[in-house]
Structure formats: structure tokens, C-alpha cells
Design a protein around this motif. Structure first.
Motif, short mmCIF file in Angstrom:
data_model
loop_
_atom_site.label_atom_id
_atom_site.label_comp_id
_atom_site.label_asym_id
_atom_site.label_seq_id
_atom_site.Cartn_x
_atom_site.Cartn_y
_atom_site.Cartn_z
N HIS A 66 1.28 6.57 5.09
CA HIS A 66 1.87 4.91 5.42
C HIS A 66 2.40 4.77 6.55
O HIS A 66 2.80 3.76 6.80
CB HIS A 66 1.98 4.77 3.62
N ARG A 67 3.44 6.01 6.30
CA ARG A 67 4.63 5.63 7.70
C ARG A 67 3.67 5.83 8.65
O ARG A 67 3.37 4.88 9.55
CB ARG A 67 5.54 6.98 7.55
N MET A 68 2.84 6.41 8.96
CA MET A 68 1.84 6.38 10.76
C MET A 68 1.34 4.87 10.25
O MET A 68 1.21 4.59 11.80
CB MET A 68 0.93 7.65 10.62
N ALA A 69 0.59 4.41 9.43
CA ALA A 69 0.63 3.37 9.91
C ALA A 69 1.19 2.22 9.53
O ALA A 69 0.67 1.11 10.49
CB ALA A 69 -0.60 2.78 7.68
N PHE A 70 2.19 2.09 9.36
CA PHE A 70 3.45 1.39 9.83
C PHE A 70 3.39 1.63 11.38
O PHE A 70 3.63 0.58 11.76
CB PHE A 70 4.62 1.40 9.10
N LEU A 71 3.77 2.65 11.30
CA LEU A 71 4.08 2.30 12.91
C LEU A 71 2.98 2.11 13.65
O LEU A 71 3.31 1.36 15.54
CB LEU A 71 3.57 4.08 13.48
N ASN A 72 1.44 2.36 13.36
CA ASN A 72 -0.02 1.84 13.98
C ASN A 72 -0.04 0.53 14.47
O ASN A 72 0.03 -0.26 15.60
CB ASN A 72 -1.05 2.54 13.63
N GLY A 73 0.66 -0.77 13.57
CA GLY A 73 1.38 -2.08 12.85
C GLY A 73 2.20 -1.92 14.10
O GLY A 73 2.04 -3.19 14.86
N ALA A 110 0.97 -1.43 -0.20
CA ALA A 110 0.06 -0.22 0.12
C ALA A 110 1.24 1.26 -0.10
O ALA A 110 0.73 1.87 -0.55
CB ALA A 110 -1.16 -0.34 1.66
N ALA A 111 2.02 1.32 0.87
CA ALA A 111 2.97 2.41 0.69
C ALA A 111 3.50 2.43 -0.81
O ALA A 111 3.45 3.88 -0.31
CB ALA A 111 3.71 1.93 2.16
N TYR A 112 4.01 1.87 -1.03
CA TYR A 112 4.67 1.97 -2.55
C TYR A 112 3.65 2.42 -3.55
O TYR A 112 3.64 3.13 -4.22
CB TYR A 112 5.42 0.09 -3.19
N MET A 113 2.43 1.89 -3.65
CA MET A 113 1.23 2.30 -4.48
C MET A 113 1.32 3.57 -4.57
O MET A 113 0.87 4.10 -4.54
CB MET A 113 -0.07 1.38 -4.13
N GLY A 114 0.93 3.87 -2.94
CA GLY A 114 1.00 5.93 -2.69
C GLY A 114 2.44 5.85 -3.18
O GLY A 114 1.97 7.38 -3.57
N ARG A 115 3.81 5.86 -2.69
CA ARG A 115 4.95 6.68 -3.28
C ARG A 115 3.89 6.24 -5.34
O ARG A 115 4.82 7.60 -5.35
CB ARG A 115 5.79 5.65 -3.08
N LEU A 153 7.57 7.50 0.70
CA LEU A 153 6.99 7.26 1.04
C LEU A 153 6.00 8.10 1.69
O LEU A 153 6.78 9.06 2.81
CB LEU A 153 6.38 6.20 2.71
N ARG A 154 4.49 8.21 1.75
CA ARG A 154 3.59 9.21 2.26
C ARG A 154 3.71 9.42 3.64
O ARG A 154 3.73 7.94 4.48
CB ARG A 154 2.21 9.23 1.55
N PHE A 155 3.55 10.33 4.00
CA PHE A 155 3.81 10.72 6.31
C PHE A 155 2.49 9.52 6.52
O PHE A 155 2.63 9.22 7.44
CB PHE A 155 3.51 11.88 6.36
N GLN A 211 9.09 -5.94 11.95
CA GLN A 211 9.63 -6.04 10.25
C GLN A 211 9.92 -4.36 9.85
O GLN A 211 10.71 -3.76 8.98
CB GLN A 211 9.77 -6.89 9.30
N HIS A 212 8.42 -4.05 10.12
CA HIS A 212 8.29 -2.78 8.90
C HIS A 212 8.56 -1.56 9.93
O HIS A 212 8.94 -0.42 8.80
CB HIS A 212 6.59 -2.98 9.37
N LEU A 213 9.63 -1.66 10.77
CA LEU A 213 10.12 -0.63 11.52
C LEU A 213 11.27 -0.34 10.17
O LEU A 213 11.45 1.31 9.84
CB LEU A 213 11.71 -0.63 13.58
N TRP A 214 11.90 -0.66 9.71
CA TRP A 214 12.63 -0.08 8.71
C TRP A 214 12.74 0.46 7.78
O TRP A 214 13.52 0.93 7.13
CB TRP A 214 13.83 -1.97 8.29
N VAL A 215 11.90 -0.14 7.22
CA VAL A 215 11.03 0.01 6.00
C VAL A 215 10.34 1.63 5.97
O VAL A 215 10.86 2.42 5.82
CB VAL A 215 10.14 -0.31 5.98
N MET A 216 9.57 2.09 7.50
CA MET A 216 9.25 3.28 7.99
C MET A 216 10.67 4.38 7.44
O MET A 216 10.24 5.65 7.34
CB MET A 216 8.91 2.72 8.98
N LEU A 217 11.68 3.81 8.67
CA LEU A 217 12.66 4.75 9.12
C LEU A 217 13.11 4.93 7.36
O LEU A 217 14.15 6.20 8.11
CB LEU A 217 12.97 4.28 9.85
N THR A 218 13.30 3.66 6.88
CA THR A 218 14.23 3.59 6.04
C THR A 218 14.23 4.10 4.23
O THR A 218 14.79 4.33 4.04
CB THR A 218 15.65 2.85 5.50
#
Length: 703
Positions: free
Chosen positions: A374-381, A316-321, A370-372, A359-366
Motif C-alpha cells: 500500500h505504501r507503493m500504491a501511494f508512491l505510484n499515485g 484501502a491502506a487502513y483496511m489492510g493494516r 501500513l503494508r509495503f 498529500q499522500h506523501l505524508w501518509v506514506m512516510l509517517t
């Protein structure tokens, strides 16, 4: 339609609304958290004057903000529904007449499976097929059963069941089966394999789980919405849990069906076109998905290296990007899944999800671009699991603070305090009580807000009437209180295991078995000992602190009987007979759900032979498997396959490993040789005895 046909003003309008909503939402969350943290600061004896109290304050603020997010999501959902729905959602953009005039496009329905109950799973797909057929649009759909099963007895049964299903539905050339010989990258790798082979055949794909059911009208409507919204890359429905039998499953089913009305509406209103994707019960635009959503291996170490295990949020994050929108539309309806039947099964599933989410922590930070949201969706998960060890840490610090107050003399110059004058400890019990009540309100008020919503929108009758609905909410709340500490302890272990990169086993989900006493005590014993030891220690410190610890310690002590009794189907059915924990789908029969139950109830008669034995001995099965097999006899592999066939004919399939038997069953010439050789076997040979069993089975069937 192609990307770019949606007008720019419309796109900017929803983004403006989304940013405004998110800003107001975060002001409420952080404002309330700030007030609660201020209260805690003055509840603590030294008002944050020690390192221990500062640590407690930080953990409290994180956990309170996490709870406040859920609270305000439900409140926003209530307000949105009070206003007649979200007028900015894509569902509201088009009338039914416009959708009916929208041409369809070729759509693939994907069913990835891995060691699932074969008849049960394909019966669900059969119900979905029939429901799409009733819409008159079946010619626009293709169905793909994508197997990652490794056990020959499972995937040979899958092939026979697929062939039978295709012939029964007249779906030859429309219902396909593919089993990957190499299981790489879990479910996402299975879908990627489909896209490489057949991705260009269709415009869209609808992804199902093994327990998914979706109405034909909902699927057709999603296709038409995608046709009219070319900027949308993923359209996600809100799956409701159904078919709960055990008490645990019925509790989860009721909570999901009743509370998600508010939570899903609020979540959709906040996320809008930056929603998450949950991996199933959604429709995806294939071309941009293939172009932009390929999953790379993470370059880090430990858990943060290797293939991405939990793929959906990342896609979903890649699609948004890539500039496409991702929408969650609860108003679509007609989307269903099932709950694990026991607490043990839910926790086993969570152990996998925890590792994937962390594992999404790495994707969220690096990950760049990505849209903000979707980063928050990672944090929520991530917080869905990390909140548990944070809560546990807060309880540990609270216990240390209580022990210090009870066992140590009062410190007038605690660490970090400078000056000539002492720091006098103060106790404010009335503030502490108010803070505790406000936290409870955050947790439980949304449940009763859902009752107000049901009264306003007049659907209490669908849940058994107002009185039974209220009693169901109370019962669910009590059981959720019992389960919260058990989940906290389990999730804390899973987070630590994930960070240590402990390997996991992926397996099919249990759907029928209850939990036994021995299993419950073995799995829950560490938590029970922890809860008991904490209570004893709390009692030795202070009576008041002991009573304060009971809401956490007592559920841990009772974890084993809780797990056993919640798994009981008899208790779940007894409550259903009394019309408690009822959901609308149990009040009003739906054709899709009725079909699924009916098809699954028609269990094929048990054969004396295993699927593998039938594949060797039965001519019709053997020819089917040959048609699906390949010729693998090249070079040294030919000699190895000949050795395996000879050993299997002489000693039976048990003489081969699962891998060796799979290699044999995937080879056309080996299957042919096994069939011919088995029927020439002597009566005292393994295959001779199997033929005797087959003959008696055939005779019994004819009689």
C-alpha cells in the motif's frame, strides 16, 4: 460470515505468491533501468563526470523506472491472460453454482453527489436499480442519495427528483435522500455522515460516483463473493469508460476499454489482496470500514495539514493494516463510468487529484503499520503527477547541456574531475539512438501487445475488426503523443500549486459542453509560449537539437487547436460511423446501458420557474420540502429567519445570499410562510410576476 473463516494456508499461499511476483517484477524493472542508465552514462559526453550529467542521470533513472513499471505490468497481464487468468484470484476460488447458493446480505448502494446534473445523475441510479431488480434480489438493497450540494436551486431540484424516482420505482422505504447542511471533508465526509447515521443497517456498501453504472448481476456477485470471503474488506471492480461523444472522450474511452484488459490484469496479479481502492464501483465491508478507516486530519503544515482530500487509497491502506484484504478483480466486469468530454475538463479534474495524491506523501512516510504494497500504491499515485515536473526538469537540464556544448568551449577538466590527465568528451550517437528506441518500445509496445491479446482471445471483432482496431490504436497513439507534453506542463503547474497549498474549487463535472477557441487560447497560452520559445532557442543552438525538441515543443505550440478539435462531438461521431475507436458495448447492446441512455433522454419539460420558485409557489413541492425540513427557529436564529423571509417576499430570492436562502429553505416554518406570503403578493411584486408565469405554464401544459 465473520473475519477469520478463511483458512490460514490459503491466506499465506496468496501472500507467498504475491511476494514472489513482486520480487520478480521489481528485478525486471530495476534491471532494465540499470541497463538503460548505463547506456545513458556512456551516451553523455563526460560519462557522468559533471554535476549536470549526474543530475540528468538521476532524473532519467527515475523516469525510466516509472515507464518500465507500466511496461512490465502490461507484459504480466498478457502472460496471466495467456494462462487462462489468475488462478489465485478470489473469483477463481468459487464456482458459479457455489455463488448462486450463497445467501445475500443487506447492502447499501451509495450515490454521493455535489452539484451534478440532477435528472442525468438520478437516471443512472434508476438504471442500476432496475438492473438489480431484474436479478430478483432487490429486497436485499437500499439506496442512498447523499448530497453535498450548496446551491438551493440544485438541492431543491434533487429533493423533488428523488421523491419522483422513489414513487416511480415503488422504492419508498428503500431509496433515501440526505443532504448535509455542513460540507466537511468532501466525499469522504459525506460517506462518514451516512455511516454515523445508518451504518449499522447494512453489512456492505457499494459506492458509486455520479457517472457510475454497474450491472445488477455484477453487484449481486460481489455481495456473494464478500459473503464467502470474510477476510476481504474491499472488493474493487475495474470500471470501463462508456458513452463517449466528443473525440477526446472517445479516445479516452477506447484506450481505457482496450488497454486496461492487460494493465488491470497485470496490476491485479501484482497487488493481489493488497490492492488499491479507487473510491467508487467497489463494495466495502461496513463494520471494519467504520472501525478502522476513519480519516484523521494531517498534523503537518500547508498541504500536509488538515483533512485528507483523496480518501480512497488511504482507506484501502487502513483496511489492510487492520488485517483485511483488498482485491481488484477485473474479471467481474459490468462496471462503468464516463470520461470528461474535453481536455480542459480532464485537466481541471487532475488539478484536484494532483493535490490529493501529493498529500499522500505524508501518509506514506509517517503512518505506522501500513503494508509495503500500500505504501507503493501511494508512491505510484504520487508519481502519476510528480513524473511531469521531473520530465520537465530533465528537458531543462538537457537544454542546458546542449547550450553548454554549443556556446562554451570544451572543458577538459570539468567540475568534479581530478587528476593530471584531461577528460575527453565522447559522443556515441548509435547508443543514443538505441536508448531512444528502447524508451519508445516501453511506451508503445504494450499498445500493440494488446492487439496480440485480442487476436489470441478472438475479440478483435468487438472493436470493429482487426484492421479498424489497428487503425484505432495508431490514431490513439498519435493523439497521446500530442497530449503528453500538454499534460506534462499542466501537471507540473499543479504539483507546484499543490506544494504551495493553493486553494482549489470543487465543482460538478461538465458533461456536454465543447471547448471554444477563446477558452482554449486563454488556458493553453502559457504552454504555447513556452513551446515556441524553446523551439526558437533550440534552433539558435543547433539544427539537430531543434529537431530533437520538436516532439515536445510542437504539441505545446498546437495545444489550443488540439483542445478545440478534440472537444468536438461531430468528429467523435464521424469516427464512430466509420467504426473507429469502437468498444464492445457499442457493438452489443446491454440492458443497463440502454436503460441509462433511455432514461437520460427523457428530459423533464423545462419549467419557466426555477426550482426555488417552484418550492415556494407549487403546493406539492412546498409540502415535500417542508416534510424534509426542520424547525430551526430558536433564539436569535428565529429573528434572522423572519427577516430573510420578509426580505425574500418583498424583493425576491435575489435579495438574499445563497447561504441565507439555504437557511430559509431548510426551515419548515419559513417555507410555509413563503408559500402563503407569495400567493398574497401583488401582481407587480416579484412573486406576483412568478405566479403569472406559473399560470401560463400550467395553461400551456393543459392545452
Amino acid at each position: 460470515m465473520i473475519k477469520g473463516q478463511t483458512t490460514e494456508p490459503r491466506r499465506h499461499r496468496w501472500r507467498l505468491v504475491a511476494n514472489l511476483r513482486r520480487t520478480v517484477f521489481m528485478l525486471f524493472v530495476f534491471g532494465q533501468t540499470g541497463v538503460a542508465s548505463y547506456y545513458l552514462l556512456w551516451v553523455l559526453p563526460y560519462h557522468g563526470g559533471t554535476a549536470l550529467e549526474i543530475s540528468m542521470l538521476v532524473l532519467f533513472a527515475i523516469l525510466y523506472a516509472w515507464i518500465a513499471v507500466g511496461f512490465w505490468t502490461a507484459v504480466l497481464g498478457f502472460v496471466i491472460r495467456l494462462m487462462g487468468g489468475d488462478r489465485h484470484s478470489i473469483v477463481k476460488r468459487h464456482t458459479e453454482a457455489q455463488l448462486l447458493q450463497t445467501p445475500m446480505a443487506k447492502t447499501a448502494v451509495l450515490l454521493p453527489v455535489y452539484h451534478e446534473p440532477v435528472h442525468w445523475t438520478l437516471s443512472g441510479l434508476k438504471a442500476v436499480y432496475r438492473d438489480i431488480e431484474r436479478t430478483g434480489q432487490i429486497d436485499h438493497f437500499e439506496f442512498y442519495i447523499l448530497s453535498d450540494s450548496r446551491d438551493p436551486d440544485v438541492w431543491l431540484e434533487e429533493q423533488v427528483a428523488w421523491n419522483k424516482l422513489a414513487r416511480e420505482l415503488g422504492g419508498e422505504g428503500r431509496i433515501f435522500y440526505r443532504r448535509r447542511p455542513v460540507n466537511l471533508n468532501y466525499k469522504s465526509g459525506n460517506v462518514a455522515d451516512f455511516l454515523r447515521r445508518w451504518g449499522k443497517r447494512c453489512t456492505y456498501m457499494v459506492v458509486l460516483d455520479a457517472d457510475s453504472l454497474m450491472t445488477g448481476s455484477s453487484i449481486v456477485r460481489m455481495v456473494r463473493l464478500m459473503q464467502r470471503e470474510p477476510d476481504v474488506g474491499i472488493l474493487q471492480t475495474n470500471p470501463n469508460i462508456i458513452n463517449g461523444q466528443s473525440l477526446f472522450a472517445r479516445i479516452q474511452q477506447f484506450a481505457n476499454r482496450f488497454y486496461s484488459t492487460l494493465f488491470a490484469s497485470g496490476l491485479a496479479a501484482i497487488q493481489m489482496g493488497d490492492a488499491a481502492f479507487w473510491g467508487h464501483n467497489a463494495i466495502l465491508r461496513i463494520e471494519p470500514f467504520m472501525k478502522h478507516c476513519g480519516l484523521r486530519k494531517l498534523p503537518g503544515i500547508g498541504i500536509f495539514g488538515g483533512p485528507i482530500m483523496s480518501h480512497d487509497f488511504v482507506e484501502a491502506a487502513y483496511m489492510g493494516r487492520a488485517g483485511y484484504e483488498v482485491w481488484l478483480e477485473p474479471a467481474l466486469g459490468g462496471s462503468y463510468e464516463e470520461s470528461p468530454p474535453t481536455l480542459a475538463d480532464e485537466l481541471a479534474r487532475d488539478s484536484r487529484w494532483a493535490k490529493g495524491n501529493i498529500q499522500h506523501l505524508w501518509v506514506m512516510l509517517t503512518e505506522p503499520g501500513l503494508r509495503f504494497a500500500h505504501r507503493m500504491a501511494f508512491l505510484n499515485g504520487i508519481m502519476a503527477y510528480v513524473a511531469s515536473p521531473l520530465w520537465l526538469a530533465f528537458l531543462v537540464l538537457t537544454t542546458i547541456a546542449a547550450a553548454n556544448m554549443a556556446l562554451s568551449p570544451i572543458e577538459y577538466f570539468p567540475d568534479g574531475h581530478q587528476g593530471l590527465f584531461p577528460l575527453w568528451p565522447e559522443w556515441r550517437p548509435e547508443w543514443a539512438l538505441g536508448l531512444a528506441l528502447s524508451t519508445l518500445a516501453l511506451l508503445f509496445f504494450p499498445k500493440f501487445l494488446a492487439i496480440f491479446d485480442a487476436i489470441i482471445h478472438r475479440y478483435t471483432k468487438a472493436f470493429g475488426g482487426l484492421l479498424r482496431l489497428f487503425l484505432s490504436v495508431v490514431l490513439e497513439s498519435l493523439i497521446s503523443v500530442l497530449l503528453a507534453p500538454v499534460r506534462m506542463w499542466a501537471h507540473s503547474r499543479y504539483v507546484v500549486s499543490a506544494l504551495l497549498n493553493v486553494s482549489l474549487q470543487w465543482a460538478g463535472q461538465n458533461r456536454t459542453e465543447e471547448t471554444g477557441w477563446k477558452e482554449a487560447f486563454i488556458t493553453q497560452l502559457p504552454g504555447m509560449l513556452l513551446g515556441g520559445a524553446w523551439s526558437v532557442f533550440a534552433w539558435s543552438l543547433d539544427t539537430l537539437f531543434f529537431f530533437w525538441s520538436l516532439p515536445v515543443a510542437l504539441p505545446l505550440v498546437l495545444a489550443a487547436p488540439t483542445a478545440v478539435y478534440l472537444s468536438r462531438v461531430s468528429l467523435g461521431q464521424a469516427l464512430r460511423e466509420r467504426r473507429l475507436l469502437l468498444i464492445p458495448e457499442e457493438n452489443k447492446a446491454m440492458t443497463l446501458l440502454r436503460d441509462a441512455v433511455d432514461y437520460r433522454a427523457r428530459e423533464p419539460s423545462d419549467s419557466i420557474l426555477t426550482p426555488l420558485e417552484q418550492a415556494v409557489l407549487r403546493l406539492d413541492h412546498n409540502r415535500l420540502h417542508q416534510a424534509l425540513a426542520w424547525n430551526h427557529r430558536r433564539g436569535s436564529r428565529a429573528l434572522e429567519l423572519e427577516r430573510c423571509v420578509a426580505q425574500c417576499l418583498e424583493q425576491g430570492p435575489g435579495a438574499l445570499s445563497r447561504s441565507e436562502m439555504s437557511q430559509v429553505a431548510r426551515d419548515r416554518q419559513s417555507l410555509r410562510a413563503l408559500h402563503a406570503g407569495a400567493w398574497r403578493a401583488s401582481p407587480d411584486n416579484y412573486w406576483g410576476r412568478a405566479i403569472t408565469r406559473l399560470s401560463s405554464e400550467t395553461y400551456d401544459t393543459q392545452v
